[in-house]
Design an enzyme around this catalytic site. Structure first.
Site, mmCIF file in Angstrom:
data_model
loop_
_atom_site.group_PDB
_atom_site.id
_atom_site.type_symbol
_atom_site.label_atom_id
_atom_site.label_comp_id
_atom_site.label_asym_id
_atom_site.label_seq_id
_atom_site.Cartn_x
_atom_site.Cartn_y
_atom_site.Cartn_z
ATOM 1 N N SER A 12 0.841 -1.199 0.000
ATOM 2 C CA SER A 12 0.000 0.000 0.000
ATOM 3 C C SER A 12 0.871 1.241 0.000
ATOM 4 O O SER A 12 1.972 1.240 0.551
ATOM 5 C CB SER A 12 -0.902 0.025 1.227
ATOM 6 O OG SER A 12 -1.562 1.278 1.309
ATOM 7 N N TYR A 60 -1.747 0.304 10.077
ATOM 8 C CA TYR A 60 -1.907 -0.378 8.787
ATOM 9 C C TYR A 60 -0.674 -0.113 7.918
ATOM 10 O O TYR A 60 -0.096 -1.028 7.319
ATOM 11 C CB TYR A 60 -3.175 0.141 8.095
ATOM 12 C CG TYR A 60 -3.374 -0.341 6.677
ATOM 13 C CD1 TYR A 60 -3.810 -1.638 6.414
ATOM 14 C CD2 TYR A 60 -3.130 0.512 5.592
ATOM 15 C CE1 TYR A 60 -3.997 -2.070 5.112
ATOM 16 C CE2 TYR A 60 -3.313 0.080 4.281
ATOM 17 C CZ TYR A 60 -3.748 -1.212 4.049
ATOM 18 O OH TYR A 60 -3.928 -1.641 2.765
#
Lengths: 249, 421
Positions: A141, A154
């Site tokens: 990501s 995250y």
């Protein structure tokens, strides 16, 4: 391996991005093994891929986050008679605030997105190294590019995974195999359903799926999806902390 | 807005108590309020776009309700199969096609799409049920053309038709009057599978109803090429609302008519060119500007239809309101199982009007009176304004649908036509 059907293993096959990539591989006549938790959903996806042209579409129902990666992957690859692509596509977004106040919640994000995914990546690297062919594709990501107050738990899990894949790419490059890290930006999927989705930067899963399929064939070890994110994240990384810390990003 | 990605999420989505009611929506191509649910929630079905089964030898196709006709055709055409019938755009979901019981240029042969539905998965009252012509037939009949009110259509089992080519042998016949239209139409429904006429509704008097009749049969070359959705033509911005006015539309119609009148032509056309000309121009609706357009599609039963269609066209020509696209077609006798089905024997006239507010609505009320007098009906998929009594009179079995309605489902259309004032 030019004429034979491509053999593809997808971990986290019920994710919207993974399914988009799977449809492309199916149309090209690939042989797919789908791995995920929900049998009914895996069945629905496998049936769809078969109609779309997959030479085979089977599934294995298990929880990637808690399975014995090495053993499970060995069985799947033995059944396929080798593997051309391993796509690691599962992950959880988690909730940043909850992760800050509940240690188990943060640990759960790390266990799913990093610890378990790393086990699958290492298992896949061993298989590809022995074969001296094939590609490991891992969905990371852009959140892993710089820690930000809104989602650094995250982000940290994806950053750790990114370094692991970078190392595997280095290792496999000397063995005739490859590893690629895909870094999607904002993608309109069920995982991001709770986030307000507006603006030009939001991409559809089909677009990310197309980038993944292309990246499995050729290209650099880090692929931003879409490519504009390479430049956006470059700017974000370059912003000095004195300025960055005044934002809520 | 719920956006289910898997079918097993549907029962919970319909039962969610965060909204007062729900309505399944697809690609939102209905012109009126049948795909809106103001006070309640919507269930966006486009994430349920999977193929469940396709038998290449029998042409039986089972798909999730949110898949588009466009995606279906890309899969089935290369194997020699086609949709039993198709509306004028391929960008509708199959669930929406069934819920509106859509028809096409081959209605006189194939009937509406409901005639080819073998079974449906329906989530109703929180349960997943399988219904069909022989399984819960009353609920099935209420669901075909049922505007999504009986529950959420989860999947569709459809019988496709074999075609000898992906192209059609198309004949375009210019004609000068309504009388000529009727003559060509009655001859063509026997000789051709697909028939429709574009009419110039700006011309009155002796020229009333002049236009270009197109009729087609599938070619027989055995070549199967699916279409591509890549489109280089698009309307990039909204036109000023004034752009489509009486003068420009008259001029366009005149040029279009003259162009066709030069010669009677025959040509091979790909199915995408023949069935979906407007799909080639994305966002074509922007031509109408911010105020948009209103559709008016009616069906007039046989017997009086020739006189009534003439009255409607005379009325429009006199009103001075421009209709850019006017289409006239005769329906066949094949009846659909659907209780709220729009197609029925007779002739259907479809008109696009730029929205001029009060005067457009007034013209439509005038047309309503002519249609109602003739015992005709308006197409709910294209309606946002018909009075409730007109709906109830022209869809007399609406109460049977109301009896099968899922209490959790509602739409702006239904509130408008079913509630007593």
């Amino acid at each position: 391996m030019t004429d034979a059907a491509k053999r593809i293993v997808i971990l986290g096959a019920t994710s919207a991005i993974a399914e988009a990539a799977a449809r492309r591989w199916a149309k090209a006549g690939g042989r797919l093994v789908l791995v995920g938790r929900n049998t009914e959903r895996l069945e629905a996806i496998a049936a769809d891929l078969a109609v779309r042209g997959a030479a085979a579409a089977t599934f294995v129902a298990l929880d990637c986050a808690s399975a014995d990666a090495e053993a499970e992957l060995a069985t799947i690859v033995a059944d396929l008679g080798g593997v051309d692509v391993v796509l690691v596509a599962y992950g959880v977004l988690g909730d940043q605030r909850t992760a800050e106040t509940t240690p188990q919640a943060a640990a759960e994000v790390f266990r799913t997105n990093f610890t378990s995914a790393a086990a699958w990546c290492l298992a896949a690297a061993n298989v590809l190294e022995r074969q001296r062919s094939g590609t490991l594709v891992v969905i990371g990501s852009v959140a892993g590019d710089r820690g930000r107050l809104s989602n650094y738990v995250y982000g940290a899990s994806k950053a750790g995974l990114g370094v692991l894949v970078q190392g595997i790419a280095h290792r496999l490059a000397q063995q005739g195999a490859r590893a690629v890290l895909i870094k999607p930006g904002f993608v309109d999927t069920p995982m991001t359903a709770a986030v307000a989705r507006k603006g030009l930067l939001w991409a559809k899963p089909a677009r990310i799926g197309a980038i993944i399929v292309k990246a499995a064939d050729k290209g650099g070890p880090v692929v931003y999806a879409p490519g504009i994110w390479r430049w956006i994240m470059l700017v974000i990384r370059l912003v000095p902390a004195s300025l960055f810390h005044r934002t809520k990003l | 807005m719920f956006r289910p990605a898997f079918r097993d999420q549907l029962p919970a989505a319909t039962q969610s108590n965060t909204v007062s009611s729900v309505l399944a929506t697809g690609l939102l191509r209905s012109y009126g309020d049948s795909c809106l649910n103001g006070p309640g929630g919507l269930i966006d079905m486009t994430g349920l776009d999977r193929l469940i089964a396709f038998d290449r030898t029998t042409g039986r196709l089972v798909v999730e309700a949110g898949i588009s006709l466009s995606d279906i055709l890309k899969i089935v055409v290369p194997h020699g199969w086609f949709l039993p019938t198709t509306p004028g755009t391929r960008f509708v979901s199959i669930g929406g096609a069934v819920a509106n019981d859509v028809h096409g240029k081959n209605h006189h042969r194939a009937g509406s799409i409901g005639c080819s539905v073998r079974a449906l998965g329906l989530v109703t009252a929180g349960e997943r049920r399988t219904i069909g012509p022989d399984a819960e037939a009353a609920l099935f009949a209420a669901t075909i053309g049922g505007l999504g009110l009986t529950g959420i259509i989860e999947w569709v089992d459809l019988q496709l038709v074999p075609v000898p080519s992906s192209r059609l042998d198309v004949e375009i016949i210019p004609y000068g009057s309504l009388d000529e239209f009727w003559a060509i139409a009655s001859e063509s429904v026997v000789s051709h599978e697909h028939t429709v006429a574009w009419i110039d509704c700006m011309s009155g008097g002796a020229h009333t109803g002049r236009g270009a009749f197109t009729r087609a049969n599938w070619a027989t070359d055995g070549v199967y090429e699916a279409h591509s959705d890549a489109s280089w033509k698009a309307v990039p911005v909204e036109f000023p609302s004034i752009a489509l006015n009486r003068l420009t539309v008259s001029a366009f119609n005149e040029v279009y008519f003259r162009a066709h009148q030069l010669q009677r032509r025959r040509q091979l056309q790909h199915y995408a060119t023949y069935f979906y000309p407007l799909d080639a121009v994305s966002s074509w609706n922007r031509l109408y500007g911010r105020r948009g357009m209103l559709q008016y599609q009616c069906v007039i039963p046989p017997g009086g239809d020739r006189g009534v269609i003439r009255s409607l066209l005379d009325r429009i020509a006199k009103s001075g309101q421009a209709s850019f696209l006017a289409v006239l077609k005769t329906f066949g006798e094949r009846t659909s199982p659907g209780l709220l089905s729009f197609p029925r024997p007779g002739s259907t006239l479809a008109l696009d009007f730029p929205n001029r507010g009060v005067e457009t609505l007034a013209l439509m009320r005038t047309l309503d009176a002519i249609v109602a007098e003739a015992g005709g009906a308006l197409y709910p998929a294209k309606d946002g304004r018909m009075p409730a009594p007109m709906f109830r009179q022209s869809f007399p079995r609406w109460r049977e649908v109301a009896a099968c309605k899922d209490p959790r489902v509602n739409s702006d259309f239904w509130r408008r036509v079913s509630l007593d004032d």
